[in-house]
Scaffold this motif. Structure first.
Motif, PDB file in Angstrom:
ATOM      1  N   ALA A  29      -5.246   7.273  -3.817  1.00 19.46           N
ATOM      2  CA  ALA A  29      -4.448   5.745  -3.557  1.00 19.46           C
ATOM      3  C   ALA A  29      -4.195   4.799  -3.600  1.00 19.46           C
ATOM      4  CB  ALA A  29      -6.604   5.297  -4.153  1.00 19.46           C
ATOM      5  N   ASP A  30      -3.414   5.441  -4.396  1.00 18.22           N
ATOM      6  CA  ASP A  30      -2.002   4.443  -5.291  1.00 18.22           C
ATOM      7  C   ASP A  30      -0.512   5.035  -4.247  1.00 18.22           C
ATOM      8  OD1 ASP A  30      -0.677   3.238  -6.942  1.00 18.22           O
ATOM      9  OD2 ASP A  30       0.405   4.406  -7.414  1.00 18.22           O
ATOM     10  N   MET A  31      -0.920   6.525  -3.724  1.00 20.43           N
ATOM     11  CA  MET A  31      -0.264   7.027  -2.831  1.00 20.43           C
ATOM     12  C   MET A  31       0.300   5.923  -1.392  1.00 20.43           C
ATOM     13  SD  MET A  31       2.106   8.883  -2.161  1.00 20.43           S
ATOM     14  CE  MET A  31       2.369   9.111  -3.191  1.00 20.43           C
ATOM     15  N   VAL A  32      -1.024   5.545  -0.916  1.00 17.82           N
ATOM     16  CA  VAL A  32      -1.183   5.492   0.077  1.00 17.82           C
ATOM     17  C   VAL A  32       0.100   3.866   0.378  1.00 17.82           C
ATOM     18  CG1 VAL A  32      -2.779   3.707   1.682  1.00 17.82           C
ATOM     19  CG2 VAL A  32      -2.871   5.912   1.147  1.00 17.82           C
ATOM     20  N   SER A  33      -0.335   3.310  -1.055  1.00 14.34           N
ATOM     21  CA  SER A  33      -0.343   1.778  -1.189  1.00 14.34           C
ATOM     22  C   SER A  33       1.362   1.556  -1.747  1.00 14.34           C
ATOM     23  CB  SER A  33      -0.101   0.539  -2.924  1.00 14.34           C
ATOM     24  OG  SER A  33       0.065  -0.006  -2.984  1.00 14.34           O
ATOM     25  N   VAL A  34       2.364   2.744  -2.353  1.00 15.35           N
ATOM     26  CA  VAL A  34       3.246   3.105  -2.543  1.00 15.35           C
ATOM     27  C   VAL A  34       4.541   3.619  -1.184  1.00 15.35           C
ATOM     28  CG1 VAL A  34       4.972   4.782  -3.448  1.00 15.35           C
ATOM     29  CG2 VAL A  34       3.267   3.799  -4.763  1.00 15.35           C
ATOM     30  N   VAL A  35       3.621   4.524  -0.057  1.00 16.21           N
ATOM     31  CA  VAL A  35       3.833   4.881   0.903  1.00 16.21           C
ATOM     32  C   VAL A  35       4.444   3.469   1.642  1.00 16.21           C
ATOM     33  CG1 VAL A  35       3.900   6.110   3.186  1.00 16.21           C
ATOM     34  CG2 VAL A  35       3.687   7.642   1.008  1.00 16.21           C
TER      35      VAL A  35
ATOM     36  N   LEU B 198      -7.577  -2.155   0.708  1.00 13.21           N
ATOM     37  CA  LEU B 198      -7.748  -1.828   0.524  1.00 13.21           C
ATOM     38  C   LEU B 198      -7.865  -0.248  -0.513  1.00 13.21           C
ATOM     39  CD1 LEU B 198      -9.485  -1.129   3.744  1.00 13.21           C
ATOM     40  CD2 LEU B 198     -10.137  -3.026   1.819  1.00 13.21           C
ATOM     41  N   SER B 199      -6.106  -0.212  -0.289  1.00 12.28           N
ATOM     42  CA  SER B 199      -6.199   1.238  -1.272  1.00 12.28           C
ATOM     43  C   SER B 199      -6.350   0.650  -3.021  1.00 12.28           C
ATOM     44  CB  SER B 199      -4.286   1.727  -0.544  1.00 12.28           C
ATOM     45  OG  SER B 199      -3.197   1.167  -0.765  1.00 12.28           O
ATOM     46  N   VAL B 200      -5.552  -0.247  -2.506  1.00  7.14           N
ATOM     47  CA  VAL B 200      -5.529  -1.004  -4.165  1.00  7.14           C
ATOM     48  C   VAL B 200      -6.732  -1.289  -4.682  1.00  7.14           C
ATOM     49  CG1 VAL B 200      -4.624  -2.966  -5.559  1.00  7.14           C
ATOM     50  CG2 VAL B 200      -3.412  -1.760  -3.851  1.00  7.14           C
ATOM     51  N   ALA B 201      -7.701  -1.896  -4.048  1.00  6.41           N
ATOM     52  CA  ALA B 201      -9.095  -1.886  -4.134  1.00  6.41           C
ATOM     53  C   ALA B 201      -9.568  -0.649  -4.855  1.00  6.41           C
ATOM     54  CB  ALA B 201      -9.882  -2.799  -3.070  1.00  6.41           C
ATOM     55  N   CYS B 202      -9.458   0.353  -4.022  1.00  3.67           N
ATOM     56  CA  CYS B 202      -9.615   1.634  -4.458  1.00  3.67           C
ATOM     57  C   CYS B 202      -9.540   2.693  -5.500  1.00  3.67           C
ATOM     58  CB  CYS B 202      -9.549   3.080  -3.181  1.00  3.67           C
ATOM     59  SG  CYS B 202     -10.143   4.214  -3.538  1.00  3.67           S
ATOM     60  N   PHE B 203      -7.675   2.145  -5.467  1.00  2.00           N
ATOM     61  CA  PHE B 203      -7.049   1.884  -7.575  1.00  2.00           C
ATOM     62  C   PHE B 203      -8.147   1.056  -8.548  1.00  2.00           C
ATOM     63  CE2 PHE B 203      -4.050   1.485 -10.715  1.00  2.00           C
ATOM     64  CZ  PHE B 203      -4.108   2.007 -10.372  1.00  2.00           C
TER      65      PHE B 203
END
Length: 408
Positions: free
Chosen positions: A322-328, A291-296
């Motif tokens: 959003a990208d930070m959620v994906s990265v972590v 979902l974080s990538v979709a938000c990006f």
């Protein structure tokens, strides 16, 4: 006095070696970001070409393509802080290269490409060593917080570096490159005080050994889905290479505005990293990742269509969060799923995916913009990212089903 819980924020701040690495990442990151912003602006000033802006990303990716496997082996075999130090010395050489040619008034397209190649080579060796060093500096229970805090240091650099470059830029970039040189020297001093608390591998650098990281990821569908999602999403959805065009022609805000646009995703990412440092994601991690990538992707759509500076800033800031959620989530999952003696090689493969998404993404953006224009390139990339998330949800069902970082 009560003893802090092992996973508390207080306990993380008691890890002195980790804090030194965090400071090093901020100082070195500031220098790198300042250099990259100044070089991108000068490239566009010299050539006025979206294609050349894209080529900068391609040139930075070439060392990733050629040297990722040896870089992973180096990170597993040698003292990781020293590997990072050598990489930062190479960054220092690239910055000094740009400073010298700027002082002589001889800066050219070829000089900027040469510096980009050196920066790409340095990052190829630095990233796997840096990522795989963190788990050896903190207990496993603190790793999610440590990854979030480490990323927050990177975002501080991404915020401060472009903003400082915009303020210091005086047409030639001399002040920017001089300040970056000082920051890199300070980072090197901090690196010399960091230990490496693990037994380095003594394995010979055979092709079989260097490919171990790639085989490990390929054999685990969950990890393959997580790292490849970042590759294809950012490959099509990124807009960093085109920011000079948006700043100069669409939003008309000059180099100062370019610095702010470059910093905006990091502002959002920093805010989110602080949230994740205090309250890490613990459940439904696979869904959070997707979902974080979709938000990006949705944020990139808004940015591409915007003609208002502050709306563009807001879209970029939300994309960074959003990208930070994906990265972590992705980096914590990769580190916890990987044996300690393979973290350098697995980290190198992960870094290659990141490098491909960032540097090849810049090339893709520049090439697409040369045909469709900057707006068309970014809008198409945002739509592609949304479609990719839907495809990965079906292709890698392990991702949305994964609940926690460490399964019982």
């Amino acid at each position: 006095m009560p003893v802090p819980a092992p996973d508390s924020l207080r306990s993380l701040f008691a890890q002195q070696a980790f804090l030194r690495l965090w400071a090093t990442r901020i100082l070195g990151g500031l220098a790198t970001q300042m250099t990259m912003v100044a070089a991108a602006w000068q490239m566009y000033e010299l050539t006025g070409s979206a294609w050349d802006l894209g080529l900068v990303g391609l040139v930075q990716f070439l060392p990733v393509l050629l040297l990722t496997l040896p870089a992973g082996h180096v990170a597993d075999r040698y003292h990781r802080p020293r590997v990072i130090a050598w990489a930062q010395l190479l960054q220092l050489a690239a910055t000094a290269w740009l400073l010298g040619f700027s002082l002589a008034g001889l800066l050219s397209r070829e000089v900027l490409f040469g510096a980009s190649f050196l920066l790409g080579t340095a990052r190829t060796f630095q990233m796997p060593a840096q990522q795989s060093l963190v788990p050896s500096l903190v207990p496993p229970g603190m790793l999610a917080r440590a990854m979030a805090m480490s990323s927050s240091g990177n975002q501080l650099a991404v915020i401060g570096g472009p903003a400082a470059a915009g303020v210091l830029f005086l047409g030639t970039g001399i002040t920017v490159y001089a300040a970056a040189t000082v920051l890199l020297v300070l980072a090197l001093v901090a690196l010399l005080q960091i230990p490496d608390r693990r037994l380095a591998s003594t394995a010979a650098p055979t092709l079989h050994s260097m490919l171990a990281g790639a085989r490990f990821i390929a054999s685990r569908k969950l990890l393959l889905g997580a790292v490849s999602l970042d590759l294809v999403a950012v490959l099509f959805g990124g807009a960093t290479a085109l920011l000079p065009i948006f700043a100069k022609e669409i939003l008309q805000v000059g180099p100062e505005g370019l610095g702010l646009l470059r910093a905006a995703p990091a502002v959002g990412a920093l805010a989110m990293s602080l949230v994740l440092t205090r309250t890490p994601v613990r459940t439904r991690i696979g869904r959070w990742l997707l979902l974080s990538v979709a938000c990006f992707g949705a944020c990139m759509l808004v940015f591409g269509l915007s003609t208002h500076f502050w709306l563009s800033m807001a879209a970029l800031a939300l994309s960074g969060a959003a990208d930070m959620v994906s990265v972590v989530v992705r980096q914590t999952l990769v580190q916890l799923e990987t044996p300690h003696d393979m973290r350098g090689r697995v980290g190198a493969v992960n870094s290659m995916f990141i490098g491909a998404s960032n540097q090849l993404g810049e090339f893709e953006s520049g090439a697409t913009a040369a045909v469709l224009g900057a707006v068309g390139s970014v809008v198409l990339g945002g739509l592609a990212t949304l479609l990719i998330v839907g495809a990965w949800w079906k292709l890698f069902p392990q991702l949305p089903r994964r609940d926690r970082f460490q399964e019982d």
